[in-house]
Design a protein around this motif. Sequence first.
Motif, PDB file in Angstrom:
ATOM      1  N   GLN A   1      -5.957   3.938   2.316  1.00 48.37           N
ATOM      2  CA  GLN A   1      -6.279   3.389   3.636  1.00 48.37           C
ATOM      3  C   GLN A   1      -7.780   3.469   3.913  1.00 48.37           C
ATOM      4  O   GLN A   1      -8.380   2.513   4.420  1.00 48.37           O
ATOM      5  N   THR A   2      -8.402   4.601   3.568  1.00 46.77           N
ATOM      6  CA  THR A   2      -9.843   4.758   3.782  1.00 46.77           C
ATOM      7  C   THR A   2     -10.628   3.687   3.032  1.00 46.77           C
ATOM      8  O   THR A   2     -11.512   3.035   3.594  1.00 46.77           O
TER       9      THR A   2
ATOM     10  N   GLN B   1       0.802  -1.222   0.000  1.00 45.07           N
ATOM     11  CA  GLN B   1       0.000   0.000   0.000  1.00 45.07           C
ATOM     12  C   GLN B   1       0.837   1.275   0.000  1.00 45.07           C
ATOM     13  O   GLN B   1       0.475   2.257  -0.650  1.00 45.07           O
ATOM     14  N   ASP B   2       1.966   1.278   0.689  1.00 49.46           N
ATOM     15  CA  ASP B   2       2.800   2.484   0.715  1.00 49.46           C
ATOM     16  C   ASP B   2       3.377   2.790  -0.659  1.00 49.46           C
ATOM     17  O   ASP B   2       3.372   3.943  -1.106  1.00 49.46           O
TER      18      ASP B   2
ATOM     19  N   LYS C   1      -2.033   8.194   0.169  1.00 51.11           N
ATOM     20  CA  LYS C   1      -1.865   7.162   1.206  1.00 51.11           C
ATOM     21  C   LYS C   1      -3.117   7.079   2.066  1.00 51.11           C
ATOM     22  O   LYS C   1      -3.622   5.987   2.352  1.00 51.11           O
ATOM     23  N   SER C   2      -3.630   8.230   2.490  1.00 48.54           N
ATOM     24  CA  SER C   2      -4.836   8.272   3.306  1.00 48.54           C
ATOM     25  C   SER C   2      -6.032   7.728   2.531  1.00 48.54           C
ATOM     26  O   SER C   2      -6.868   6.996   3.088  1.00 48.54           O
TER      27      SER C   2
ATOM     28  N   GLN D   1      -9.904   0.150   4.531  1.00 48.24           N
ATOM     29  CA  GLN D   1     -10.434   0.005   5.890  1.00 48.24           C
ATOM     30  C   GLN D   1     -11.952  -0.121   5.869  1.00 48.24           C
ATOM     31  O   GLN D   1     -12.526  -0.905   6.623  1.00 48.24           O
TER      32      GLN D   1
END
Length: 325
Positions: free
Chosen positions: A269-270, A246-247, A265-266, A273
Amino acid sequence: MKAFRMLGGLALASALLAAPLACSAATLTVTHWGDGMYGAPFAVAMEKGYFKEGGIDVTGFITSEGGGTTVRNAMASEIPYGEVALPAAIAAIKQGMQITIVHGGVQSLADQLWVQNPDNTITSMAQMKGKTMGYSSPKSVTDLVSTVAIERAGLAGQVNRKPVGSSGSMMIALQQKTVDVAYITEPSYSAHKDLLKIAFRSVDIVPKETQTVGIVRTDYLKAHPETIKAIIDARRKGVAYLIAHQDEAAQILAKAYKMDLAVTKSAIQTCLQNDPHYWSTGGFDRASMDEVAKGLVLIKAADPGPFDWDKVIDDTLLPASERAK
């Protein structure tokens, strides 16, 4: 000698069949490329060389604001393929366009949030009585979701709805307080989250709803199945790599979309998640596709009655494990 030549010819034919497609430069169509999360697997696949491995030199992506425009762009391209909004694909099929759905795309609303100004205190649809929801435009996904949300909360006729357009005009509507809550999608939310507060998430209202699918003009699919298979395979590898790294995927997306790394990145993740299976690796979730068809009837964008997916889906280019889903 004759037998030797025959064997040599057979070996050459076998080698040609096993070889990858000859690389040819092409652009692919992806809805909301550059400002939506649908394009992330394609960005990764391009950066990691997965398209070239399949014999396709992808030089870029054609995009639009979505809907029927994206479908028309895809069908007019050298390779008439695109990942497009499922409602747009359904509309095109109903209008008689000869297209085939060949893979699943984004299969949930994990990227879509409903937000408010920081001084507001809404935490669920139950608190929306007498308030105003801002959705993008009539017959859009946000029109559908907001309609379903109001209905399921038992608030029919008790919540105002207002079309607010793009994310930029949505932010203005919130700031001017012409709406109490409005939609936003990633990565726009991650770029503005310091100015906003989440009221609720679309996945809390509709847990599964397919947003996008891969389509191809039917005559091209029949003539060039190997090209479409190569695109599907490259995208699937892109999804797998994105989830596992992911990074690095965030770095790739930041470069492709010309965005800050912290934002991409955020955003990734959203999405993951909210739904670890946000990006399909190619298979179809027919239950979540049915949700879209039902929603289109609800907002009067389609006629009542079930949609016959078997007539328009061809999953033969997917791995057996994906066809079984």
